[in-house]
Every structure is written in C-alpha cells, then in structure tokens.
Design a protein around this motif. Structure first.
Motif, mmCIF file in Angstrom:
data_model
loop_
_atom_site.group_PDB
_atom_site.id
_atom_site.type_symbol
_atom_site.label_atom_id
_atom_site.label_comp_id
_atom_site.label_asym_id
_atom_site.label_seq_id
_atom_site.Cartn_x
_atom_site.Cartn_y
_atom_site.Cartn_z
ATOM 1 N N LEU A 276 3.137 -26.046 -4.797
ATOM 2 C CA LEU A 276 2.904 -24.956 -3.855
ATOM 3 C C LEU A 276 1.405 -24.760 -3.656
ATOM 4 C CD1 LEU A 276 5.438 -22.262 -5.154
ATOM 5 C CD2 LEU A 276 5.849 -24.194 -3.612
ATOM 6 N N SER A 277 1.042 -24.407 -2.442
ATOM 7 C CA SER A 277 -0.355 -24.105 -2.131
ATOM 8 C C SER A 277 -0.452 -22.751 -1.459
ATOM 9 C CB SER A 277 -0.953 -25.172 -1.216
ATOM 10 O OG SER A 277 -1.044 -26.408 -1.864
ATOM 11 N N CYS A 278 -1.565 -22.066 -1.695
ATOM 12 C CA CYS A 278 -1.836 -20.780 -1.069
ATOM 13 C C CYS A 278 -3.247 -20.819 -0.497
ATOM 14 C CB CYS A 278 -1.719 -19.657 -2.089
ATOM 15 S SG CYS A 278 -2.218 -18.031 -1.470
ATOM 16 N N ALA A 279 -3.333 -20.755 0.817
ATOM 17 C CA ALA A 279 -4.633 -20.738 1.487
ATOM 18 C C ALA A 279 -5.069 -19.296 1.681
ATOM 19 C CB ALA A 279 -4.543 -21.460 2.824
ATOM 20 N N ALA A 280 -6.232 -18.950 1.142
ATOM 21 C CA ALA A 280 -6.740 -17.588 1.224
ATOM 22 C C ALA A 280 -7.930 -17.529 2.169
ATOM 23 C CB ALA A 280 -7.145 -17.099 -0.154
ATOM 24 N N SER A 281 -7.998 -16.474 2.956
ATOM 25 C CA SER A 281 -9.109 -16.295 3.882
ATOM 26 C C SER A 281 -9.356 -14.813 4.114
ATOM 27 C CB SER A 281 -8.826 -17.002 5.213
ATOM 28 O OG SER A 281 -7.672 -16.450 5.823
ATOM 29 N N GLY A 282 -10.534 -14.527 4.675
ATOM 30 C CA GLY A 282 -10.843 -13.158 5.069
ATOM 31 C C GLY A 282 -11.335 -12.249 3.965
ATOM 32 N N TYR A 283 -11.750 -12.830 2.824
ATOM 33 C CA TYR A 283 -12.280 -11.994 1.758
ATOM 34 C C TYR A 283 -13.668 -12.474 1.365
ATOM 35 C CZ TYR A 283 -11.200 -15.814 -1.459
ATOM 36 O OH TYR A 283 -11.156 -17.039 -2.087
ATOM 37 N N THR A 284 -14.449 -11.535 0.796
ATOM 38 C CA THR A 284 -15.799 -11.862 0.339
ATOM 39 C C THR A 284 -16.012 -11.405 -1.098
ATOM 40 O OG1 THR A 284 -16.634 -9.793 1.255
ATOM 41 C CG2 THR A 284 -16.760 -11.751 2.662
ATOM 42 N N TYR A 285 -14.910 -11.176 -1.801
ATOM 43 C CA TYR A 285 -15.016 -10.675 -3.164
ATOM 44 C C TYR A 285 -15.634 -11.719 -4.069
ATOM 45 C CZ TYR A 285 -11.311 -7.806 -1.127
ATOM 46 O OH TYR A 285 -10.564 -7.001 -0.317
ATOM 47 N N ARG A 286 -16.441 -11.281 -4.992
ATOM 48 C CA ARG A 286 -16.972 -12.195 -5.990
ATOM 49 C C ARG A 286 -16.080 -12.227 -7.217
ATOM 50 N NH1 ARG A 286 -23.188 -11.448 -7.202
ATOM 51 N NH2 ARG A 286 -22.711 -13.369 -8.309
ATOM 52 N N ASN A 287 -15.438 -11.133 -7.495
ATOM 53 C CA ASN A 287 -14.558 -11.038 -8.658
ATOM 54 C C ASN A 287 -13.153 -10.716 -8.188
ATOM 55 O OD1 ASN A 287 -16.722 -11.295 -10.696
ATOM 56 N ND2 ASN A 287 -17.397 -9.345 -9.820
ATOM 57 N N PHE A 288 -12.264 -11.635 -8.390
ATOM 58 C CA PHE A 288 -10.891 -11.424 -7.958
ATOM 59 C C PHE A 288 -9.948 -12.255 -8.814
ATOM 60 C CE2 PHE A 288 -10.419 -15.500 -5.850
ATOM 61 C CZ PHE A 288 -11.722 -15.844 -5.523
ATOM 62 N N VAL A 289 -8.711 -11.862 -8.774
ATOM 63 C CA VAL A 289 -7.645 -12.536 -9.507
ATOM 64 C C VAL A 289 -6.600 -12.992 -8.489
ATOM 65 C CG1 VAL A 289 -5.817 -12.271 -11.222
ATOM 66 C CG2 VAL A 289 -8.030 -11.152 -11.561
ATOM 67 N N MET A 290 -6.111 -14.193 -8.666
ATOM 68 C CA MET A 290 -5.026 -14.697 -7.819
ATOM 69 C C MET A 290 -3.886 -15.153 -8.698
ATOM 70 S SD MET A 290 -6.891 -16.770 -4.734
ATOM 71 C CE MET A 290 -5.368 -16.853 -3.784
ATOM 72 N N GLY A 291 -2.684 -15.000 -8.181
ATOM 73 C CA GLY A 291 -1.534 -15.396 -8.988
ATOM 74 C C GLY A 291 -0.331 -15.740 -8.145
ATOM 75 N N TRP A 292 0.642 -16.308 -8.819
ATOM 76 C CA TRP A 292 1.936 -16.636 -8.222
ATOM 77 C C TRP A 292 3.001 -15.745 -8.852
ATOM 78 C CZ3 TRP A 292 2.551 -19.706 -4.108
ATOM 79 C CH2 TRP A 292 1.540 -20.613 -3.788
ATOM 80 N N PHE A 293 3.843 -15.205 -7.996
ATOM 81 C CA PHE A 293 4.972 -14.404 -8.410
ATOM 82 C C PHE A 293 6.220 -14.958 -7.741
ATOM 83 C CE2 PHE A 293 2.850 -10.850 -10.541
ATOM 84 C CZ PHE A 293 1.544 -11.068 -10.149
ATOM 85 N N ARG A 294 7.388 -14.591 -8.249
ATOM 86 C CA ARG A 294 8.623 -15.029 -7.615
ATOM 87 C C ARG A 294 9.661 -13.920 -7.672
ATOM 88 N NH1 ARG A 294 10.525 -19.620 -12.062
ATOM 89 N NH2 ARG A 294 11.152 -18.174 -13.720
ATOM 90 N N GLN A 295 10.581 -14.005 -6.731
ATOM 91 C CA GLN A 295 11.654 -13.025 -6.668
ATOM 92 C C GLN A 295 12.939 -13.713 -6.270
ATOM 93 O OE1 GLN A 295 10.860 -9.619 -4.151
ATOM 94 N NE2 GLN A 295 12.390 -8.393 -5.217
ATOM 95 N N ALA A 296 13.911 -13.646 -7.150
ATOM 96 C CA ALA A 296 15.239 -14.198 -6.889
ATOM 97 C C ALA A 296 16.117 -13.085 -6.320
ATOM 98 C CB ALA A 296 15.831 -14.751 -8.176
ATOM 99 N N PRO A 297 17.159 -13.443 -5.588
ATOM 100 C CA PRO A 297 18.048 -12.426 -5.002
ATOM 101 C C PRO A 297 18.592 -11.483 -6.070
ATOM 102 C CG PRO A 297 18.515 -14.565 -4.066
ATOM 103 C CD PRO A 297 17.551 -14.803 -5.187
ATOM 104 N N GLY A 298 18.471 -10.186 -5.802
ATOM 105 C CA GLY A 298 19.003 -9.190 -6.721
ATOM 106 C C GLY A 298 18.141 -8.924 -7.933
ATOM 107 N N LYS A 299 16.990 -9.567 -8.014
ATOM 108 C CA LYS A 299 16.102 -9.383 -9.163
ATOM 109 C C LYS A 299 14.751 -8.841 -8.716
ATOM 110 C CE LYS A 299 18.176 -12.927 -12.110
ATOM 111 N NZ LYS A 299 17.905 -14.108 -12.982
#
Length: 122
Positions: free
Chosen positions: A19-42
C-alpha cells in the motif's frame, strides 16, 4: 492536507500487497503518519505507525509480517504486507497528525485518506 491511498486489492492467504499513501499540502516539520484499518462491524484500529523521529510501532497482530516505511522526501508512506491472512481483510486508511507526541489512537489523528480495500481469501 491531502492523503491518497493506493495498492489495495484481493489476494489469497499467504500473499503480499504493498500500500502507498501520497501526502500533499502540508508544511509540518514534525508529524506522525500511520496506517489504520477497519473491518465491517469493527472499530478502526492501528496497524503501523511511523513516529516523528522515524521509529516505528506495529500492532501485535501484524508484527513481523508488515513493514511501514517513508521515502526520503517524506511525502509517501508505504505499507508492505506479507503473509496476509483472511483476518487482515479490511479497509486500510492512511492518517497524518502534526505532533511530536506519538499518537496511537485513531481519535488522535486529524487528517485521513479515503481508504483502500484489502481482501484476503483463504
């Protein structure tokens, strides 16, 4: 801030996806990025997080099978998923938060992508 995930799909148990996530539109120097998931009903849950200092954190259920990484330009987040199991089936989301603290809960993130579906068949 815009986040756009790609790379989801259908795979058999034991297979791999990236999986890839393209990020744009930010100028933060300190940030956290992550992956989350959601299954049906959870509830949405953490999969893997890359902290502002470059360290990584994984959910126990994916430890040793998934790898999170970020490119040098810090504008693409990747999740390599190996040895996939049917229990990994879910919508996968990329998230970003401007912070020096290391958020683990989905509620602590402000920016989200639209998600990409991962389906693992047995």
């Amino acid at each position: 801030v815009q986040l756009a995930e790609s790379g989801g799909g259908s795979v058999q148990s034991g297979g791999s996806l990236r999986l890839s996530c393209a990020a744009s539109g930010y100028t933060y120097r300190n940030f956290v990025m992550g992956w989350f998931r959601q299954a049906p009903g959870k509830e949405r849950e953490e999969v893997a997080i890359r902290d502002s200092d470059g360290s990584t954190h994984y959910a126990d259920s994916v430890q040793g099978r998934f790898t999170i990484s970020q490119d040098n330009a810090k504008n693409t987040l990747t999740l390599q998923m190996n040895s996939l199991e049917p229990e990994d089936t879910a919508m996968y989301y990329c998230a970003l938060e401007e912070t020096l603290i290391n958020p683990r809960s989905p509620d602590e993130y402000t920016y989200w992508g639209q998600g990409t579906q991962v389906t693992v068949s047995s």
